[in-house]
Design an enzyme around this catalytic site. Sequence first.
Site, PDB file in Angstrom:
ATOM      1  N   LEU A   8      30.452  -0.144  -8.159  1.00  0.00           N
ATOM      2  CA  LEU A   8      31.376  -0.250  -6.747  1.00  0.00           C
ATOM      3  C   LEU A   8      32.074   0.482  -6.391  1.00  0.00           C
ATOM      4  CD1 LEU A   8      29.934  -3.966  -5.923  1.00  0.00           C
ATOM      5  CD2 LEU A   8      27.980  -1.391  -6.895  1.00  0.00           C
ATOM      6  N   GLY A  11      33.447   2.388  -0.419  1.00  0.00           N
ATOM      7  CA  GLY A  11      34.440   2.092   0.220  1.00  0.00           C
ATOM      8  C   GLY A  11      34.980   2.579   0.752  1.00  0.00           C
ATOM      9  N   GLY A 101      35.458  -0.835  -8.053  1.00  0.00           N
ATOM     10  CA  GLY A 101      36.230   0.232  -8.194  1.00  0.00           C
ATOM     11  C   GLY A 101      37.760   0.341  -7.768  1.00  0.00           C
ATOM     12  N   ASN A 166      34.240 -16.727  -6.524  1.00  0.00           N
ATOM     13  CA  ASN A 166      34.547 -15.849  -7.042  1.00  0.00           C
ATOM     14  C   ASN A 166      34.839 -14.457  -7.319  1.00  0.00           C
ATOM     15  OD1 ASN A 166      31.631 -14.117  -8.240  1.00  0.00           O
ATOM     16  ND2 ASN A 166      31.658 -13.790  -5.670  1.00  0.00           N
ATOM     17  N   ARG A 330      60.932  21.707 -21.906  1.00  0.00           N
ATOM     18  CA  ARG A 330      60.243  22.534 -21.615  1.00  0.00           C
ATOM     19  C   ARG A 330      59.102  22.030 -22.892  1.00  0.00           C
ATOM     20  NH1 ARG A 330      61.343  27.114 -18.077  1.00  0.00           N
ATOM     21  NH2 ARG A 330      59.221  26.449 -17.479  1.00  0.00           N
ATOM     22  N   HIS A 360      75.964  22.727 -24.522  1.00  0.00           N
ATOM     23  CA  HIS A 360      76.186  22.884 -22.838  1.00  0.00           C
ATOM     24  C   HIS A 360      75.731  25.044 -22.574  1.00  0.00           C
ATOM     25  CE1 HIS A 360      80.441  22.781 -24.805  1.00  0.00           C
ATOM     26  NE2 HIS A 360      79.824  24.027 -25.017  1.00  0.00           N
TER      27      HIS A 360
END
Length: 454
Positions: A8, A11, A101, A166, A330, A360
């Site tokens: 569900l 909402g 959900g 519940n 990276r 460095h």
Amino acid sequence: MALNVVILAAGKGTRMRSDLPKVLHPIAHKSMVQHVIDTAYQVGSDAIQLVYGYGADKLQARLGEQQLNWVLQAEQLGTGHAVAQASANIADDDTVLILYGDVPLIQASTLEALLAAREENGLAILTVNLPNPTGYGRIVREGGSVVGIIEQKDANTEQLAINEINTGIMAAPGKQLKAWLGQLSSDNAQGEYYLTDIVAMAHRDGVAITTAQPESAVEVEGANNRVQLAQLERAYQARAAEKLMLEGANLRDPARIDIRGDVTVGMDVMIDVNVVIEGKVTIGNNVTIGAGVILIDCDISDNAVIKPYSIIESAKVGVDASAGPFARLRPGAELKEDAHIGNFVEMKKAVLGKGSKAGHLAYIGDATIGSGVNIGAGTITCNYDGANKFQTIIEDNVFVGSDTQLVAPVTIGKGATLGAGSTITKDVAENELVITRVKQRHLTGWPRPVKLKK
């Protein structure tokens, strides 16, 4: 008999004060509903019905590539009404597992226990005992057997004293579930179709009703506002940190680590405070991770050291290699065995060979560097001409002096030495010394500039 999961997720989540559907708010960089979907797959679901409503476009953009049956609940008329929208996708011999959900921390082991507790063609409900059950539907028992669930607003004084509540999670037989859903009424304090009313119907029809409970109540907690969302985040992180420690990691402070993906650790790993782990990360044995490090989709091999405040993303760090402090690897970067990069060194799509080092202040991009190479401070591989990227190749045992620019494409042969301050635009042969800096001049009696009077 198939396991058919109904989630569900219709909402809006008004109390979140957000345009984002409530179930898309994240726990550990993953939406709440995605956590639930993943758990449904873990318990062996044969089909997943996602009942949606508000924010359909955003839900489908985020979840659309998955194997889901999308079920629209145009009006939010209660949990029973929501499940009823999925009836057409439920076969009579299905076992239907109903999840929510916005309850992201439910564990597969708990759901497996619930399914195991269910008798053939019976109804199994997940309950929990709370010291303060205010706001929850109460489990009503007679002689120890469950006979119904009464919602808070409909409960009398005696029922309000019950502390077994519940959770909303249940497993039901498909044929009976569809029949019960057709009998639901909205004649109650909230004017909604309560899913919980099917429990009394099951009792009426002589269907066996069994219960199970989670290991921890936090598994069944939902998030209706951002405060509760943050509380669930902390609970998730505490559980993830505990898992790491049980696998062999020493956490300097388990409350100060964020795990936002899947991490595998070896033995005797030391992780300092404020480390963030995202995506799929593998950490070998005897690895040391310094404070403030960010690891994203990377592999860290045995005995490696990642010093404080370094960022390793989609990269590899070899055995006995080290990075940092303040280093950045990276995507596509790799440190081979015993290689080292120090503070303010950045690598991208580059390999630093065995035993090589860049201590460095260097940028190494689109480069392949052999073993035993020294990269001096201020070295830059000039890999981009404004339109295309080009490769720099530095072979074994090269010495690159400080403040050197290597204008790609360029190859530096084995054993070559590049003098400090050089700009290298042509290939260098093996064992050559190359110096390209301007000849030094001495001007005696040079008058230094002075400030102009205003």
